[in-house]
Design a protein around this motif. Structure first.
Motif, PDB file in Angstrom:
ATOM      1  N   GLU A 265      -1.800   4.811  -7.067  1.00 44.19           N
ATOM      2  CA  GLU A 265      -0.929   4.934  -5.504  1.00 44.19           C
ATOM      3  C   GLU A 265      -1.112   4.897  -4.497  1.00 44.19           C
ATOM      4  O   GLU A 265      -0.415   4.627  -3.971  1.00 44.19           O
ATOM      5  N   GLY A 266      -2.466   4.478  -3.888  1.00 45.01           N
ATOM      6  CA  GLY A 266      -2.851   4.377  -3.045  1.00 45.01           C
ATOM      7  C   GLY A 266      -2.246   4.765  -1.144  1.00 45.01           C
ATOM      8  O   GLY A 266      -1.835   4.084  -1.213  1.00 45.01           O
ATOM      9  N   VAL A 267      -3.052   6.088  -1.334  1.00 48.06           N
ATOM     10  CA  VAL A 267      -2.618   6.300  -0.375  1.00 48.06           C
ATOM     11  C   VAL A 267      -2.732   6.144   1.319  1.00 48.06           C
ATOM     12  O   VAL A 267      -4.428   6.067   1.261  1.00 48.06           O
ATOM     13  N   THR A 268      -2.397   5.528   2.277  1.00 51.50           N
ATOM     14  CA  THR A 268      -2.866   5.152   3.496  1.00 51.50           C
ATOM     15  C   THR A 268      -2.851   6.085   4.867  1.00 51.50           C
ATOM     16  O   THR A 268      -3.102   6.051   5.554  1.00 51.50           O
ATOM     17  N   GLY A 269      -1.436   6.112   4.422  1.00 52.16           N
ATOM     18  CA  GLY A 269      -1.419   7.601   5.218  1.00 52.16           C
ATOM     19  C   GLY A 269      -0.533   9.018   5.350  1.00 52.16           C
ATOM     20  O   GLY A 269       0.336   8.583   3.511  1.00 52.16           O
ATOM     21  N   ALA A 270      -0.124  10.234   5.522  1.00 53.27           N
ATOM     22  CA  ALA A 270       0.874  10.845   5.859  1.00 53.27           C
ATOM     23  C   ALA A 270       1.249  11.679   6.796  1.00 53.27           C
ATOM     24  O   ALA A 270       0.365  11.822   7.733  1.00 53.27           O
TER      25      ALA A 270
END
Length: 269
Positions: A227-232
């Motif tokens: 998934e590799g979440v880098t921001g939200a």
């Protein structure tokens, strides 16, 4: 300075700046914010670095140490009354760390090449991030807060192999990937934005067959569908608030490209 014929030691000092600007926040009406939120100043950096690179028996190496002094950093945040996106100046920050890289051929004549890279980065505020509104009695972020989007550890690797299938066709195979440790969504501790993202690794691969000026490639990106979440945009900030006339929910994560498989044909002329 060249201590040997195949090595180099170097040092650099460089400077840079970004212009200041304005943020589109309302100053009158129902959603008015303090006027100090509208304008932000230029920020500047001084970058100090020292490194050592060279080669030894077919092994290529590069070691690099750096320190970046950041004054009046332009930091993303939101206004206190109605959460409009804004930019404001902090006091100061610094980024320091080390990068290292090794590359070479596994065994001369085999066609198997490799490359490894590692970076350690320590990036944080060196002064309190205060609200531009002098009437505010709180700091947006404390001294020592981690800068957002900056993993402490990062690692990358590449393996590639080339060999002749026959007198006409050549096959090239490559596997590469990268890993990064945990990151922060924003500077500071505001529950509207503060969020820590897990570290993740992404791997890619490609097979390419070439004959003359024609090549065909079968490739896969993000092999393990990380998934590799880098921001939200968090639920707390972008969620439903009917009492303010907003009935949608715009919370979302910024993620890596999902597993993607493709086939490419190329003609050079």
């Amino acid at each position: 300075y060249e201590p040997t014929q195949d090595s180099l030691v170097y040092a650099t000092i460089s400077e840079g700046f970004r212009r200041g600007g304005t943020t589109a926040v309302p100053l009158v009406g129902l959603f008015a914010e303090a006027s100090e939120w509208q304008i932000y100043d230029a920020d500047t950096v001084v970058h100090y670095a020292v490194g050592w690179k060279g080669r030894y028996n077919g092994l290529r190496y590069d070691l690099y140490l750096f320190y970046i002094d950041w004054q009046d950093p332009q930091l993303n945040n939101s206004t206190p009354n109605f959460g409009f996106f804004s930019v404001a100046n902090g006091d100061s920050a610094r980024t320091q760390g080390v990068e290292a890289q090794l590359s070479g051929t596994w065994d001369v004549g085999t066609g198997l090449n490799y490359q490894f890279g590692y970076a350690y980065v320590d990036a944080e505020l060196t002064g309190e991030f205060l609200s531009p509104d002098p009437a505010a009695l709180f700091a947006l972020a404390p001294d020592g807060a981690t800068l957002p989007g900056t993993p402490e550890h990062a690692f990358n690797w590449v393996f590639d192999y080339t060999f002749d299938i026959n007198s006409d066709w050549t096959l090239f195979a490559r596997l590469d990937g990268a890993y990064q440790s945990e990151t922060q969504n924003s500077v500071g501790t505001s529950p509207l934005f503060a969020q820590e993202f897990d570290g993740f690794a992404i791997s890619n691969g490609v097979l390419t067959a070439t004959q003359g000026n024609v090549s065909a490639s079968l490739w896969m990106r993000n092999i393990f569908n990380e998934e590799g979440v880098t921001g939200a945009f968090t639920e707390e900030f972008m969620g439903t608030a009917p009492d303010q006339g907003f009935f949608g929910n715009a919370s979302k994560d910024l993620i890596a490209l999902p597993r993607t498989v493709g086939f490419t044909v190329r003609l050079d002329f």
